[in-house]
Design an enzyme around this catalytic site. Structure first.
Site, PDB file in Angstrom:
ATOM      1  N   HIS A 152      -1.096  -6.124  -5.816  1.00  0.00           N
ATOM      2  CA  HIS A 152      -1.718  -5.057  -5.194  1.00  0.00           C
ATOM      3  C   HIS A 152      -2.337  -4.240  -6.039  1.00  0.00           C
ATOM      4  O   HIS A 152      -1.456  -3.733  -6.974  1.00  0.00           O
ATOM      5  CB  HIS A 152      -0.995  -4.165  -4.165  1.00  0.00           C
ATOM      6  CG  HIS A 152      -0.551  -4.883  -2.900  1.00  0.00           C
ATOM      7  ND1 HIS A 152      -1.151  -4.632  -1.483  1.00  0.00           N
ATOM      8  CD2 HIS A 152       0.733  -5.545  -2.743  1.00  0.00           C
ATOM      9  CE1 HIS A 152      -0.490  -5.336  -0.634  1.00  0.00           C
ATOM     10  NE2 HIS A 152       0.528  -5.868  -1.069  1.00  0.00           N
ATOM     11  N   HIS A 201       0.400 -12.301  -4.294  1.00  0.00           N
ATOM     12  CA  HIS A 201      -0.823 -11.420  -4.527  1.00  0.00           C
ATOM     13  C   HIS A 201      -0.174 -10.314  -5.201  1.00  0.00           C
ATOM     14  O   HIS A 201       0.995  -9.700  -4.927  1.00  0.00           O
ATOM     15  CB  HIS A 201      -1.442 -11.067  -3.120  1.00  0.00           C
ATOM     16  CG  HIS A 201      -0.539 -10.607  -2.007  1.00  0.00           C
ATOM     17  ND1 HIS A 201       0.385 -11.606  -1.363  1.00  0.00           N
ATOM     18  CD2 HIS A 201      -0.087  -9.389  -1.520  1.00  0.00           C
ATOM     19  CE1 HIS A 201       0.823 -10.890  -0.467  1.00  0.00           C
ATOM     20  NE2 HIS A 201       0.513  -9.486  -0.603  1.00  0.00           N
TER      21      HIS A 201
HETATM   22  P1  5GP Z   1       2.092  -7.913   1.808  1.00  0.00           P
HETATM   23  O1  5GP Z   1       2.591  -6.960   2.740  1.00  0.00           O
HETATM   24  O2  5GP Z   1       2.279  -9.205   1.850  1.00  0.00           O
HETATM   25  O3  5GP Z   1       2.249  -7.434   0.400  1.00  0.00           O
HETATM   26  O4  5GP Z   1       0.562  -7.717   1.596  1.00  0.00           O
HETATM   27  C1  5GP Z   1      -0.437  -8.350   2.342  1.00  0.00           C
HETATM   28  C2  5GP Z   1      -1.955  -7.696   2.559  1.00  0.00           C
HETATM   29  O5  5GP Z   1      -2.810  -8.573   3.121  1.00  0.00           O
HETATM   30  C3  5GP Z   1      -1.647  -6.433   3.576  1.00  0.00           C
HETATM   31  O6  5GP Z   1      -2.055  -5.366   2.859  1.00  0.00           O
HETATM   32  C4  5GP Z   1      -2.831  -6.932   4.456  1.00  0.00           C
HETATM   33  O7  5GP Z   1      -3.499  -5.640   4.838  1.00  0.00           O
HETATM   34  C5  5GP Z   1      -3.703  -7.892   3.724  1.00  0.00           C
HETATM   35  N1  5GP Z   1      -4.121  -8.884   4.640  1.00  0.00           N
HETATM   36  C6  5GP Z   1      -3.731  -9.737   5.401  1.00  0.00           C
HETATM   37  N2  5GP Z   1      -4.681 -10.406   6.173  1.00  0.00           N
HETATM   38  C7  5GP Z   1      -5.692 -10.117   5.527  1.00  0.00           C
HETATM   39  C8  5GP Z   1      -7.175 -10.895   5.478  1.00  0.00           C
HETATM   40  O8  5GP Z   1      -7.370 -11.720   6.311  1.00  0.00           O
HETATM   41  N3  5GP Z   1      -8.086 -10.478   4.228  1.00  0.00           N
HETATM   42  C9  5GP Z   1      -7.797  -9.563   3.547  1.00  0.00           C
HETATM   43  N4  5GP Z   1      -8.895  -9.043   2.802  1.00  0.00           N
HETATM   44  N5  5GP Z   1      -6.609  -8.825   3.605  1.00  0.00           N
HETATM   45  C10 5GP Z   1      -5.517  -9.281   4.458  1.00  0.00           C
END
Ligand code: 5GP
Ligand code: ZN
Length: 131
Positions: A99, A97
Site C-alpha cells: 500500500h 501488495h
Molecule cells: P489488504 O487488506 O490485503 O492489505 O489490502 C487489500 C486491498 O485491496 C484493500 O485495501 C482493498 O480495498 C483492495 N481491493 C480489494 N479488491 C479490490 C479490487 O477489485 N480492485 C482494487 N483496485 N482494489 C481492491
C-alpha cells in the site's frame, strides 16, 4: 486461480492504473479511503511478503518508492507504506501488495491508537533476537 490481483495484472479486470513495467503494476485501491491510496503488485502471483524472493521484493519496494516520491512531488505531504503479511496481519487479498497511501496533515488516522500492554521489553527482545 481465482485471484483478483492476477486478473487486474493480466488485464481481465479493470483498474485505475498508475504505473506498469514488465514485473509490476500499481493501481488505485478500490476502497477510496485515503485520496490516491495505491497498491503496488507483482504481475506474477506471490501470496505474501514472506514468500517473495529478495529480488522480487526489492523491485516492488523500488516501485513503491518511486510512486511515493512522485506523490510528494505532486504536493501530498507524506505517505504511509504498508504491507499486511498474512491473514492474522489483516491481509485480505492473498496476492502480495504494497500500500502506498498519500497523506496530508489532518486527513484522518490510519491506525487506532494502541496502548502499552506493559511488556518486559528486555525479556521479549531476548526471545525474539536473531542469533
Ligand atoms: P489488504 O487488506 O490485503 O492489505 O489490502 C487489500 C486491498 O485491496 C484493500 O485495501 C482493498 O480495498 C483492495 N481491493 C480489494 N479488491 C479490490 C479490487 O477489485 N480492485 C482494487 N483496485 N482494489 C481492491
Ligand atoms: Zn494473484
Amino acid at each position: 486461480m481465482d485471484c483478483i490481483f492476477c486478473k487486474i495484472a493480466n488485464g481481465e479486470t479493470n483498474c485505475h492504473k498508475i504505473y506498469e513495467d514488465d514485473k509490476a503494476m500499481a493501481f488505485l485501491d478500490i476502497s477510496d479511503d485515503f485520496e490516491g491510496h495505491t497498491l503496488v503488485v507483482p504481475k506474477k502471483h506471490i501470496a505474501n511478503f514472506n514468500e517473495s524472493s529478495n529480488c522480487q521484493i526489492t523491485h516492488l519496494i523500488k516501485v513503491a518508492k518511486q510512486i511515493s516520491q512522485h506523490y510528494v512531488d505532486l504536493g501530498y505531504e507524506g505517505t504511509n507504506i504498508v504491507i499486511n503479511n498474512g491473514e492474522a496481519a489483516e491481509q485480505s487479498v492473498h496476492h502480495l501488495h504494497i500500500h502506498v497511501i498519500p497523506r496530508r496533515k489532518g486527513d484522518g488516522k490510519l491506525y487506532m491508537p494502541l496502548h502499552s500492554r506493559g511488556t518486559d521489553l528486555q525479556k521479549l527482545a531476548k526471545k525474539l533476537r536473531i542469533k
